[in-house]
Scaffold this motif. Structure first.
Motif, PDB file in Angstrom:
ATOM      1  N   LEU A 192       0.828  -1.205   0.000  1.00 54.06           N
ATOM      2  CA  LEU A 192       0.000   0.000   0.000  1.00 54.06           C
ATOM      3  C   LEU A 192       0.864   1.258   0.000  1.00 54.06           C
ATOM      4  CD1 LEU A 192      -2.779  -1.064   2.542  1.00 54.06           C
ATOM      5  CD2 LEU A 192      -2.882  -1.083   0.048  1.00 54.06           C
ATOM      6  N   GLU A 193       1.984   1.206   0.728  1.00 50.79           N
ATOM      7  CA  GLU A 193       2.900   2.356   0.722  1.00 50.79           C
ATOM      8  C   GLU A 193       3.496   2.575  -0.662  1.00 50.79           C
ATOM      9  OE1 GLU A 193       5.821   1.814   3.725  1.00 50.79           O
ATOM     10  OE2 GLU A 193       4.383   1.923   5.398  1.00 50.79           O
ATOM     11  N   ALA A 194       3.799   1.480  -1.353  1.00 50.76           N
ATOM     12  CA  ALA A 194       4.321   1.610  -2.718  1.00 50.76           C
ATOM     13  C   ALA A 194       3.280   2.230  -3.639  1.00 50.76           C
ATOM     14  CB  ALA A 194       4.755   0.240  -3.237  1.00 50.76           C
ATOM     15  N   ALA A 195       2.014   1.819  -3.458  1.00 51.33           N
ATOM     16  CA  ALA A 195       0.941   2.404  -4.268  1.00 51.33           C
ATOM     17  C   ALA A 195       0.790   3.888  -3.973  1.00 51.33           C
ATOM     18  CB  ALA A 195      -0.371   1.667  -3.992  1.00 51.33           C
ATOM     19  N   ASP A 196       0.911   4.267  -2.690  1.00 54.57           N
ATOM     20  CA  ASP A 196       0.850   5.690  -2.324  1.00 54.57           C
ATOM     21  C   ASP A 196       2.007   6.460  -2.961  1.00 54.57           C
ATOM     22  OD1 ASP A 196      -1.446   5.527  -0.772  1.00 54.57           O
ATOM     23  OD2 ASP A 196      -0.330   4.948   1.028  1.00 54.57           O
ATOM     24  N   ALA A 197       3.171   5.820  -3.014  1.00 50.96           N
ATOM     25  CA  ALA A 197       4.343   6.483  -3.590  1.00 50.96           C
ATOM     26  C   ALA A 197       4.155   6.780  -5.074  1.00 50.96           C
ATOM     27  CB  ALA A 197       5.579   5.613  -3.381  1.00 50.96           C
ATOM     28  N   PHE A 198       3.374   5.943  -5.746  1.00 50.45           N
ATOM     29  CA  PHE A 198       3.092   6.173  -7.164  1.00 50.45           C
ATOM     30  C   PHE A 198       1.901   7.120  -7.366  1.00 50.45           C
ATOM     31  CE2 PHE A 198       5.546   2.228  -7.665  1.00 50.45           C
ATOM     32  CZ  PHE A 198       6.354   2.583  -8.739  1.00 50.45           C
ATOM     33  N   GLY A 199       1.371   7.653  -6.268  1.00 46.57           N
ATOM     34  CA  GLY A 199       0.297   8.630  -6.364  1.00 46.57           C
ATOM     35  C   GLY A 199      -1.081   8.035  -6.605  1.00 46.57           C
ATOM     36  N   SER A 200      -1.289   6.794  -6.201  1.00 46.04           N
ATOM     37  CA  SER A 200      -2.596   6.154  -6.411  1.00 46.04           C
ATOM     38  C   SER A 200      -3.637   6.755  -5.480  1.00 46.04           C
ATOM     39  CB  SER A 200      -2.498   4.645  -6.150  1.00 46.04           C
ATOM     40  OG  SER A 200      -1.590   4.042  -7.041  1.00 46.04           O
ATOM     41  N   SER A 201      -4.826   6.955  -6.004  1.00 42.51           N
ATOM     42  CA  SER A 201      -5.936   7.412  -5.171  1.00 42.51           C
ATOM     43  C   SER A 201      -6.478   6.243  -4.363  1.00 42.51           C
ATOM     44  CB  SER A 201      -7.044   7.989  -6.045  1.00 42.51           C
ATOM     45  OG  SER A 201      -7.620   6.978  -6.857  1.00 42.51           O
ATOM     46  N   SER A 202      -7.393   6.528  -3.452  1.00 44.29           N
ATOM     47  CA  SER A 202      -7.986   5.479  -2.623  1.00 44.29           C
ATOM     48  C   SER A 202      -8.707   4.449  -3.487  1.00 44.29           C
ATOM     49  CB  SER A 202      -8.947   6.106  -1.609  1.00 44.29           C
ATOM     50  OG  SER A 202      -9.554   5.110  -0.814  1.00 44.29           O
ATOM     51  N   TRP A 203      -9.449   4.905  -4.494  1.00 37.57           N
ATOM     52  CA  TRP A 203     -10.172   3.995  -5.389  1.00 37.57           C
ATOM     53  C   TRP A 203      -9.194   3.157  -6.217  1.00 37.57           C
ATOM     54  CZ3 TRP A 203     -13.984   1.136  -6.698  1.00 37.57           C
ATOM     55  CH2 TRP A 203     -14.176   0.751  -8.017  1.00 37.57           C
ATOM     56  N   GLN A 204      -8.113   3.778  -6.699  1.00 38.75           N
ATOM     57  CA  GLN A 204      -7.117   3.042  -7.486  1.00 38.75           C
ATOM     58  C   GLN A 204      -6.415   1.977  -6.653  1.00 38.75           C
ATOM     59  OE1 GLN A 204      -4.891   6.468  -8.848  1.00 38.75           O
ATOM     60  NE2 GLN A 204      -5.733   6.314 -10.928  1.00 38.75           N
ATOM     61  N   LYS A 205      -6.114   2.291  -5.390  1.00 32.59           N
ATOM     62  CA  LYS A 205      -5.501   1.290  -4.503  1.00 32.59           C
ATOM     63  C   LYS A 205      -6.446   0.104  -4.305  1.00 32.59           C
ATOM     64  CE  LYS A 205      -4.435   3.831  -0.941  1.00 32.59           C
ATOM     65  NZ  LYS A 205      -3.939   4.166   0.414  1.00 32.59           N
ATOM     66  N   LEU A 206      -7.719   0.413  -4.116  1.00 32.87           N
ATOM     67  CA  LEU A 206      -8.694  -0.663  -3.907  1.00 32.87           C
ATOM     68  C   LEU A 206      -8.812  -1.530  -5.146  1.00 32.87           C
ATOM     69  CD1 LEU A 206     -10.969  -1.983  -2.218  1.00 32.87           C
ATOM     70  CD2 LEU A 206     -12.536  -0.310  -3.221  1.00 32.87           C
ATOM     71  N   ARG A 207      -8.955  -0.896  -6.310  1.00 29.47           N
ATOM     72  CA  ARG A 207      -9.201  -1.637  -7.552  1.00 29.47           C
ATOM     73  C   ARG A 207      -7.963  -2.367  -8.053  1.00 29.47           C
ATOM     74  NH1 ARG A 207     -10.516   1.977 -12.627  1.00 29.47           N
ATOM     75  NH2 ARG A 207      -8.278   2.334 -12.328  1.00 29.47           N
ATOM     76  N   ASN A 208      -6.808  -1.740  -7.972  1.00 29.95           N
ATOM     77  CA  ASN A 208      -5.601  -2.281  -8.596  1.00 29.95           C
ATOM     78  C   ASN A 208      -4.690  -3.049  -7.641  1.00 29.95           C
ATOM     79  OD1 ASN A 208      -6.373  -1.025 -11.036  1.00 29.95           O
ATOM     80  ND2 ASN A 208      -5.348   0.877 -10.438  1.00 29.95           N
ATOM     81  N   VAL A 209      -4.856  -2.842  -6.332  1.00 32.94           N
ATOM     82  CA  VAL A 209      -3.946  -3.476  -5.375  1.00 32.94           C
ATOM     83  C   VAL A 209      -4.699  -4.365  -4.395  1.00 32.94           C
ATOM     84  CG1 VAL A 209      -2.205  -3.096  -3.591  1.00 32.94           C
ATOM     85  CG2 VAL A 209      -2.313  -1.554  -5.560  1.00 32.94           C
ATOM     86  N   GLN A 210      -5.611  -3.771  -3.626  1.00 37.27           N
ATOM     87  CA  GLN A 210      -6.240  -4.518  -2.530  1.00 37.27           C
ATOM     88  C   GLN A 210      -7.135  -5.648  -3.015  1.00 37.27           C
ATOM     89  OE1 GLN A 210      -7.722  -0.801  -0.637  1.00 37.27           O
ATOM     90  NE2 GLN A 210      -6.773  -1.558   1.239  1.00 37.27           N
ATOM     91  N   LEU A 211      -8.049  -5.367  -3.950  1.00 33.38           N
ATOM     92  CA  LEU A 211      -8.955  -6.417  -4.420  1.00 33.38           C
ATOM     93  C   LEU A 211      -8.213  -7.552  -5.136  1.00 33.38           C
ATOM     94  CD1 LEU A 211     -12.168  -4.520  -5.592  1.00 33.38           C
ATOM     95  CD2 LEU A 211     -11.904  -6.025  -3.622  1.00 33.38           C
ATOM     96  N   PRO A 212      -7.260  -7.263  -6.040  1.00 35.00           N
ATOM     97  CA  PRO A 212      -6.534  -8.385  -6.657  1.00 35.00           C
ATOM     98  C   PRO A 212      -5.790  -9.259  -5.644  1.00 35.00           C
ATOM     99  CG  PRO A 212      -6.226  -6.390  -7.936  1.00 35.00           C
ATOM    100  CD  PRO A 212      -6.929  -5.981  -6.687  1.00 35.00           C
ATOM    101  N   LEU A 213      -5.160  -8.634  -4.638  1.00 38.56           N
ATOM    102  CA  LEU A 213      -4.430  -9.413  -3.639  1.00 38.56           C
ATOM    103  C   LEU A 213      -5.377 -10.156  -2.692  1.00 38.56           C
ATOM    104  CD1 LEU A 213      -1.509  -6.969  -2.734  1.00 38.56           C
ATOM    105  CD2 LEU A 213      -1.373  -9.092  -4.046  1.00 38.56           C
TER     106      LEU A 213
END
Length: 294
Positions: A192-213
């Motif tokens: 999640l910290e890596a996603a924040d570092a790339f400037g991901s929004s809350s929705w992008q983190k959910l869709r691209n990181v949290q849900l797939p994992l």
């Protein structure tokens, strides 16, 4: 004597309390019953449509579709051939129509549980306060005897498909919610910290990181949801839901041993098919997730 008898309301007060609650619920049913039936009408039509599709389509086509779905999920010839043999045996023993009705019921209940359960699980994963509020409700839904919450559902909707779907979903949705919540909470903070570092929004983190994992854990929730839906088949038959549960209920009432065993084994066969297919698919997702994010 005061220390022997537990202090409680008098019988008259208890009767008054029960009568008040019962009358209030009956008044609610009379006032909003038709409105609630209208709200759930699309669900009823969807179930009827799926059931008719499975019943009116040529059986080789339906059989090929189910076996094809099993193969696509499991990628295992052993599971696929076992599913084919089980379904052929079910049809040969004259239980094809009831099995199709049961599969339609389980499919609709599972889809409903997914549509409702995943958003609730996501919301719980984002809020500790909401999790603290929802968990006791889930505990109640899982521990309350099934026949107790059949009473208000039948009072509102009567007998038929809709009360059956609602009763099954209430019983089957808790693992869907819990495992969605768990899967999202188990995502590594480093990712999640890596996603924040790339400037991901809350929705992008959910869709691209949290849900797939979290998908392998969510698939385990879907698996449990299907198993619990099948476990409710016989109970749902008591309120007018047709399928493999009705012959079992008939066998209990009339002491037909063979009828009960055969339909019970058909339910077991369907449960094993769904269980093996969804478990295999969940393992494939987990391996894919480990390769991509490993």
């Amino acid at each position: 004597m005061d220390w022997i008898e537990f202090p409680s309301l008098s019988r008259g007060d208890l009767r008054l309390l029960r009568r008040t609650v019962d009358e209030s619920f009956k008044a609610f049913t009379r006032a909003y019953g038709e409105t609630l039936e209208t709200v759930f009408e699309p669900l009823r039509q969807f179930l009827i449509g799926l059931e008719q599709l499975l019943l009116t389509s040529p059986w080789p086509l339906v059989l090929a579709a189910i076996v094809g779905i099993v193969f696509l999920m499991s990628r295992s010839w052993r599971i696929t051939l076992g599913s084919l043999a089980a379904l052929m045996a079910i049809g040969y023993l004259g239980m094809w129509e009831d099995t199709m009705r049961t599969i339609a019921m389980v499919a609709v209940c599972t889809l409903t549980a997914i549509v409702l359960g995943i958003p609730i699980g996501i919301a719980m994963a984002r809020s500790d306060r909401l999790q603290a509020l929802v968990n006791p409700v889930l505990d109640l839904m899982q521990t309350m005897p099934v026949f107790v919450y059949l009473i208000p559902v039948v009072m509102i909707f009567g007998l038929g498909k809709v009360p059956g779907v609602i009763a099954v979903v209430i019983y089957a949705i808790p693992p869907m919610i819990r495992l969605t919540n768990l899967g999202i909470r188990l995502v590594s903070p480093d990712v999640l910290e890596a996603a924040d570092a790339f400037g991901s929004s809350s929705w992008q983190k959910l869709r691209n990181v949290q849900l797939p994992l979290a998908l392998p854990t969510i698939m385990a929730g879907i698996n449990q949801c299907i198993m619990m839906s099948l476990a409710m088949v016989v109970v749902a038959s008591m309120i007018g839901v047709r399928g493999l549960g009705q012959p079992v209920l008939q066998a209990i009432n009339n002491q037909y041993f063979t009828l009960g065993v055969l339909n019970g084994l058909a339910i077991v066969a369907i449960a094993i098919i769904f269980d093996r297919a969804t478990q295999a698919y969940g393992k494939r997702l987990q391996k894919h997730s480990e390769v991509v994010h490993g």
